[in-house]
Enzyme design. Structure first.
Site, PDB file in Angstrom:
ATOM      1  N   SER A  90       3.049   0.664   9.114  1.00  0.00           N
ATOM      2  CA  SER A  90       3.540   0.660   7.729  1.00  0.00           C
ATOM      3  C   SER A  90       5.058   0.601   7.608  1.00  0.00           C
ATOM      4  O   SER A  90       5.574   0.366   6.511  1.00  0.00           O
ATOM      5  CB  SER A  90       3.049   1.895   6.989  1.00  0.00           C
ATOM      6  OG  SER A  90       1.704   1.720   6.633  1.00  0.00           O
TER       7      SER A  90
ATOM      8  N   LYS B 149       6.327  -2.421   5.956  1.00  0.00           N
ATOM      9  CA  LYS B 149       6.264  -2.641   4.500  1.00  0.00           C
ATOM     10  C   LYS B 149       7.658  -2.682   3.877  1.00  0.00           C
ATOM     11  O   LYS B 149       7.880  -3.339   2.859  1.00  0.00           O
ATOM     12  CB  LYS B 149       5.432  -1.535   3.839  1.00  0.00           C
ATOM     13  CG  LYS B 149       3.956  -1.539   4.239  1.00  0.00           C
ATOM     14  CD  LYS B 149       3.264  -0.262   3.769  1.00  0.00           C
ATOM     15  CE  LYS B 149       1.783  -0.225   4.133  1.00  0.00           C
ATOM     16  NZ  LYS B 149       1.183   1.096   3.856  1.00  0.00           N
TER      17      LYS B 149
ATOM     18  N   TYR C 279      -0.880  -9.514   6.453  1.00  0.00           N
ATOM     19  CA  TYR C 279      -0.642  -8.059   6.405  1.00  0.00           C
ATOM     20  C   TYR C 279      -0.942  -7.393   7.757  1.00  0.00           C
ATOM     21  O   TYR C 279      -0.163  -6.581   8.250  1.00  0.00           O
ATOM     22  CB  TYR C 279      -1.488  -7.445   5.278  1.00  0.00           C
ATOM     23  CG  TYR C 279      -1.441  -5.932   5.258  1.00  0.00           C
ATOM     24  CD1 TYR C 279      -0.323  -5.265   4.762  1.00  0.00           C
ATOM     25  CD2 TYR C 279      -2.500  -5.174   5.748  1.00  0.00           C
ATOM     26  CE1 TYR C 279      -0.269  -3.870   4.755  1.00  0.00           C
ATOM     27  CE2 TYR C 279      -2.450  -3.785   5.745  1.00  0.00           C
ATOM     28  CZ  TYR C 279      -1.338  -3.137   5.241  1.00  0.00           C
ATOM     29  OH  TYR C 279      -1.280  -1.768   5.243  1.00  0.00           O
TER      30      TYR C 279
ATOM     31  N   TYR D 138       3.872   8.732   1.477  1.00  0.00           N
ATOM     32  CA  TYR D 138       2.615   8.861   0.721  1.00  0.00           C
ATOM     33  C   TYR D 138       2.522  10.232   0.051  1.00  0.00           C
ATOM     34  O   TYR D 138       3.460  10.645  -0.629  1.00  0.00           O
ATOM     35  CB  TYR D 138       1.413   8.562   1.625  1.00  0.00           C
ATOM     36  CG  TYR D 138       1.655   7.409   2.560  1.00  0.00           C
ATOM     37  CD1 TYR D 138       1.811   6.128   2.048  1.00  0.00           C
ATOM     38  CD2 TYR D 138       1.790   7.583   3.925  1.00  0.00           C
ATOM     39  CE1 TYR D 138       2.063   5.054   2.882  1.00  0.00           C
ATOM     40  CE2 TYR D 138       2.050   6.507   4.767  1.00  0.00           C
ATOM     41  CZ  TYR D 138       2.174   5.261   4.240  1.00  0.00           C
ATOM     42  OH  TYR D 138       2.420   4.206   5.059  1.00  0.00           O
TER      43      TYR D 138
ATOM     44  N   VAL E  82       1.427   4.539  11.005  1.00  0.00           N
ATOM     45  CA  VAL E  82       0.381   5.242  11.764  1.00  0.00           C
ATOM     46  C   VAL E  82       0.483   5.021  13.279  1.00  0.00           C
ATOM     47  O   VAL E  82      -0.269   5.635  14.031  1.00  0.00           O
ATOM     48  CB  VAL E  82      -1.061   4.917  11.283  1.00  0.00           C
ATOM     49  CG1 VAL E  82      -1.337   5.495   9.920  1.00  0.00           C
ATOM     50  CG2 VAL E  82      -1.353   3.440  11.357  1.00  0.00           C
TER      51      VAL E  82
HETATM   52  N1  GLN Z   1      -2.013  -1.143   9.162  1.00  0.00           N
HETATM   53  C1  GLN Z   1      -2.228   0.177   8.658  1.00  0.00           C
HETATM   54  C2  GLN Z   1      -3.267   0.141   7.531  1.00  0.00           C
HETATM   55  O1  GLN Z   1      -3.213  -0.741   6.748  1.00  0.00           O
HETATM   56  C3  GLN Z   1      -0.924   0.755   8.168  1.00  0.00           C
HETATM   57  C4  GLN Z   1      -1.086   2.155   7.636  1.00  0.00           C
HETATM   58  C5  GLN Z   1       0.083   3.044   7.950  1.00  0.00           C
HETATM   59  O2  GLN Z   1       0.849   2.811   8.882  1.00  0.00           O
HETATM   60  N2  GLN Z   1       0.177   4.131   7.212  1.00  0.00           N
HETATM   61  O3  GLN Z   1      -4.121   0.973   7.430  1.00  0.00           O
END
Ligand code: GLN
Length: 304
Positions: A64, A67, A189, A240, A258
């Site tokens: 993430s 992003k 993505y 989050y 993650v």
């Molecule tokens: N690729 C992961 C997902 O879409 C990214 C989530 C994350 O890093 N919090 O679930």
């Protein structure tokens, strides 16, 4: 004058033998095999000085954290319309939460939760001729390193188990907020999330947010105002349903993934990255948050 090398060595020493390191993400099967004992820190000051310790030179799946980089690429190309398709409010919910998206008729709360990042991915798929290649080249040029790459195995692994993201993309499509095919957008993505970088490359990638929009090579990639806004989103939405806790404990804009990476920054001062793959219950690196809390406490560096 702060002895930064000593500060990060002390933090590494304090935490490296911690028994409670959280849990490595396993919902993306390919990430489950990563050694939980990896632990690296990299600090890059605005004047170019760098300090590093532990596993700062090993590649991690940025997940993430990507992003923020897709947002930085999309914003200058689509400055007004972008905020009509994704909001700028913290969600107070997990990164993959879905019910708010339905309640709010397909407008994701912010670009740093999965649904919001999928809208940004859709925007890039529309605007770019070869979206995956052009985004990868963007990241390579921001970091000034042509060796950065996708890990195709991780991207495929997420595609096979990405039911939640398929649900989010389908919901967005149902509300008219996804202009391209679900499969095409999610392929982009999953690849953006599957980029691998070292802690050192991450502090370079985020340098523009600490430097009013100019990257390490001093190319201006986003305006100072766009950098300020992206930092505001990182502070309020970067972790989050733990964004409040991160602001409370650490006090810096930042972004987690993650894969266990976290990048944080203090405008005009520095970028810092930490990697420890074990996650807490909210999906943020457990030791990473502790390390950054110790860093801002020891150095008194925080936006507050
Ligand atoms: N690729 C992961 C997902 O879409 C990214 C989530 C994350 O890093 N919090 O679930």
């Amino acid at each position: 004058m702060i002895d930064y090398q000593n500060v990060i060595n002390t933090i590494h020493q304090n935490l490296k033998d911690e028994v409670n390191r959280g849990v490595v993400a396993s919902y993306i099967p390919e990430l489950a095999g990563v050694d939980i004992n990896n632990f690296g820190i990299h600090l890059r000051l605005i004047n170019g000085e760098t300090y590093a310790t532990g596993d700062w030179d090993k590649k991690l799946s940025i997940q993430s954290i990507s992003k923020v980089l897709t947002l930085a690429m999309a914003l200058p190309m689509y400055p007004e319309n972008l905020w009509q398709r994704v909001d700028v409010e913290p969600s107070g919910n997990p990164f993959n939460h879905l019910s708010l998206l339905e309640l709010e008729k397909g407008i994701p709360r912010n670009p740093l939760i999965n649904a919001g990042a999928i809208v940004i991915a859709d925007i890039l798929v529309t605007l770019l001729d070869n979206p995956k290649e052009e985004f990868l080249n963007y990241v390579r040029s921001v970091v000034d390193d042509p060796t950065i790459n996708f890990n195709e195995t991780v991207a495929n692994s997420e595609r096979m188990t990405g039911y939640n993201n398929f649900a989010a993309a389908n919901l967005l499509k149902a509300y008219g907020n996804l202009h391209n095919d679900v499969d095409t957008v999610l392929d982009f993505y999953f690849h953006q999330c599957a980029i691998e970088m070292t802690c050192e490359q991450l502090t370079k990638a985020f340098f523009m947010f600490a430097n009013h929009g100019a990257c390490c090579q001093e190319n201006v990639l986003i305006s100072a105002s766009q950098a300020k806004r992206i930092n505001a989103l990182m502070l309020t939405c970067g972790f989050y349903d733990e964004a409040g806790e991160f602001a409370f404990e650490v006090g810096l804009p930042g972004k987690s993934g993650v894969g266990g990476g976290i990048v944080a920054l203090l405008p005009n001062q520095f970028t810092i990255s930490v990697w420890s793959p074990g996650l807490n219950k909210r999906g943020n690196s457990l030791l990473g948050m502790k390390a950054l809390e110790q860093f801002t406490t020891m150095t008194k560096h925080s936006i507050f």
